[in-house]
Design a protein around this motif. Structure first.
Motif, mmCIF file in Angstrom:
data_model
loop_
_atom_site.group_PDB
_atom_site.id
_atom_site.type_symbol
_atom_site.label_atom_id
_atom_site.label_comp_id
_atom_site.label_asym_id
_atom_site.label_seq_id
_atom_site.Cartn_x
_atom_site.Cartn_y
_atom_site.Cartn_z
ATOM 1 N N TYR A 88 0.840 -1.202 0.000
ATOM 2 C CA TYR A 88 0.000 0.000 0.000
ATOM 3 C C TYR A 88 0.875 1.252 0.000
ATOM 4 O O TYR A 88 0.631 2.202 -0.755
ATOM 5 C CB TYR A 88 -0.914 -0.010 1.223
ATOM 6 C CG TYR A 88 -1.678 1.275 1.454
ATOM 7 C CD1 TYR A 88 -2.873 1.528 0.791
ATOM 8 C CD2 TYR A 88 -1.203 2.245 2.340
ATOM 9 C CE1 TYR A 88 -3.574 2.709 0.999
ATOM 10 C CE2 TYR A 88 -1.890 3.431 2.552
ATOM 11 C CZ TYR A 88 -3.075 3.651 1.883
ATOM 12 O OH TYR A 88 -3.768 4.832 2.082
ATOM 13 N N LEU A 89 1.899 1.252 0.836
ATOM 14 C CA LEU A 89 2.788 2.409 0.916
ATOM 15 C C LEU A 89 3.597 2.589 -0.370
ATOM 16 O O LEU A 89 3.738 3.711 -0.875
ATOM 17 C CB LEU A 89 3.726 2.257 2.110
ATOM 18 C CG LEU A 89 3.076 2.427 3.488
ATOM 19 C CD1 LEU A 89 4.007 1.937 4.584
ATOM 20 C CD2 LEU A 89 2.691 3.885 3.727
ATOM 21 N N ALA A 164 -2.804 9.143 5.890
ATOM 22 C CA ALA A 164 -2.182 10.472 5.883
ATOM 23 C C ALA A 164 -0.894 10.464 5.059
ATOM 24 O O ALA A 164 -0.628 11.399 4.294
ATOM 25 C CB ALA A 164 -1.896 10.923 7.315
ATOM 26 N N VAL A 165 -0.104 9.406 5.203
ATOM 27 C CA VAL A 165 1.122 9.299 4.407
ATOM 28 C C VAL A 165 0.778 9.181 2.926
ATOM 29 O O VAL A 165 1.434 9.802 2.073
ATOM 30 C CB VAL A 165 1.963 8.098 4.884
ATOM 31 C CG1 VAL A 165 3.135 7.855 3.940
ATOM 32 C CG2 VAL A 165 2.475 8.338 6.301
ATOM 33 N N ASN A 166 -0.233 8.395 2.610
ATOM 34 C CA ASN A 166 -0.681 8.248 1.224
ATOM 35 C C ASN A 166 -1.004 9.608 0.608
ATOM 36 O O ASN A 166 -0.535 9.940 -0.490
ATOM 37 C CB ASN A 166 -1.909 7.329 1.192
ATOM 38 C CG ASN A 166 -2.639 7.324 -0.136
ATOM 39 O OD1 ASN A 166 -3.419 8.233 -0.416
ATOM 40 N ND2 ASN A 166 -2.417 6.305 -0.940
ATOM 41 N N ARG A 167 -1.793 10.419 1.306
ATOM 42 C CA ARG A 167 -2.187 11.728 0.768
ATOM 43 C C ARG A 167 -0.991 12.667 0.709
ATOM 44 O O ARG A 167 -0.832 13.455 -0.223
ATOM 45 C CB ARG A 167 -3.306 12.337 1.618
ATOM 46 C CG ARG A 167 -4.534 11.471 1.748
ATOM 47 C CD ARG A 167 -5.258 11.255 0.439
ATOM 48 N NE ARG A 167 -6.014 10.008 0.446
ATOM 49 C CZ ARG A 167 -6.861 9.620 -0.497
ATOM 50 N NH1 ARG A 167 -7.043 10.402 -1.557
ATOM 51 N NH2 ARG A 167 -7.489 8.474 -0.423
ATOM 52 N N ARG A 184 11.530 5.895 -0.276
ATOM 53 C CA ARG A 184 12.220 5.939 1.016
ATOM 54 C C ARG A 184 11.238 6.327 2.119
ATOM 55 O O ARG A 184 11.293 5.784 3.233
ATOM 56 C CB ARG A 184 13.394 6.913 0.967
ATOM 57 C CG ARG A 184 14.609 6.378 0.209
ATOM 58 C CD ARG A 184 15.883 7.130 0.587
ATOM 59 N NE ARG A 184 15.827 8.520 0.185
ATOM 60 C CZ ARG A 184 16.268 8.984 -0.979
ATOM 61 N NH1 ARG A 184 16.790 8.158 -1.871
ATOM 62 N NH2 ARG A 184 16.192 10.263 -1.266
ATOM 63 N N VAL A 185 10.346 7.263 1.806
ATOM 64 C CA VAL A 185 9.303 7.623 2.775
ATOM 65 C C VAL A 185 8.440 6.403 3.092
ATOM 66 O O VAL A 185 8.112 6.140 4.260
ATOM 67 C CB VAL A 185 8.423 8.768 2.232
ATOM 68 C CG1 VAL A 185 7.214 9.004 3.142
ATOM 69 C CG2 VAL A 185 9.229 10.052 2.096
ATOM 70 N N ALA A 186 8.101 5.638 2.061
ATOM 71 C CA ALA A 186 7.290 4.435 2.255
ATOM 72 C C ALA A 186 7.999 3.450 3.174
ATOM 73 O O ALA A 186 7.399 2.901 4.119
ATOM 74 C CB ALA A 186 6.983 3.791 0.908
ATOM 75 N N ASP A 187 9.278 3.216 2.918
ATOM 76 C CA ASP A 187 10.039 2.259 3.730
ATOM 77 C C ASP A 187 10.180 2.745 5.176
ATOM 78 O O ASP A 187 10.053 1.955 6.121
ATOM 79 C CB ASP A 187 11.422 2.030 3.125
ATOM 80 C CG ASP A 187 11.371 1.179 1.858
ATOM 81 O OD1 ASP A 187 10.374 0.453 1.665
ATOM 82 O OD2 ASP A 187 12.339 1.248 1.067
#
Length: 217
Positions: A88-89, A164-167, A184-187
């Motif tokens: 998802y991330l 929130a991270v997705n948006r 990198r943000v996703a990880d």
């Protein structure tokens, strides 16, 4: 311009949806809609009604498709739930960059623009966000049952963090951040989840395997 031969409503809706995503509700004129849809004003009104009705129709189609897409990423058995949360991330990091026009989410656009022309549109957006939240919460609960996430963690809080991270990644992508930075943000977000010891051990093994492959290439 009248109705062209072989007129296809679905294709018109798809083209108009992309125009609304590109320029927003307020920034899209009826002439813009007619141009991208390949229709004259008369044919446009006859087939779809006014701008507000066409916006709602495109929004509903977009929400249906988005809900199904995220459900496909997040739904599944307990033993792969944690991997699906990571997917998802990663998908969130790549979505805007995978679109050749760099268009963002229509739901996010609606919320940011503050469109208040139609309470039905607002209700549909809330429904879409609620359904995506439900898919995320279900996946978090599955990971907890599997022993990969702390069973004491609040599932809704984790789901809200991921949404929130997705948006946020969508906004960063549209501002020019490249896909490597967003991955990198996703990880880092994934590593910040309340992972259990067994999950962290498995994650470390995967990272080591990827490093070996990277060094060998």
């Amino acid at each position: 311009m009248g109705r062209p031969p072989g007129f296809n409503k679905d294709k018109v809706v798809q083209a108009v949806e992309r125009q609304f995503r590109r320029t927003g509700y307020a920034g899209t004129s009826v002439d813009d809609i007619a141009k991208v849809g390949g229709l004259g004003r008369g044919s446009l009104y006859a087939a779809f009604g006014d701008k507000s009705k066409l916006y709602l129709r495109t929004l509903e189609a977009y929400c249906d498709r988005t809900e199904a897409a995220w459900a496909a990423v997040l739904d599944g058995p307990d033993d792969t739930a944690l991997e699906r949360l990571h997917a998802y991330l990663v998908t969130s990091a790549r979505t805007v960059h995978d679109d050749p026009d760099g268009l963002g989410c229509m739901v996010t656009g609606f919320v940011v623009e503050g469109v208040d022309h139609d309470p039905q549109a607002g209700a549909r957006v809330r429904q879409a966000l609620g359904r995506i939240e439900g898919s995320l919460t279900g996946c978090v609960q599955a990971a907890q049952r599997q022993g990969d996430l702390d069973p004491e963690a609040d599932t809704r809080d984790v789901g809200h963090l991921l949404m929130a991270v997705n948006r946020g990644m969508e906004v960063l992508a549209r501002a020019g951040f490249d896909v490597v930075a967003l991955e990198r943000v996703a990880d880092q977000t994934f590593e910040g989840l309340p992972l259990t010891a067994q999950a962290r051990s498995r994650s470390a093994s995967r990272q080591a395997s990827r490093q070996v492959v990277s060094d060998a290439s």
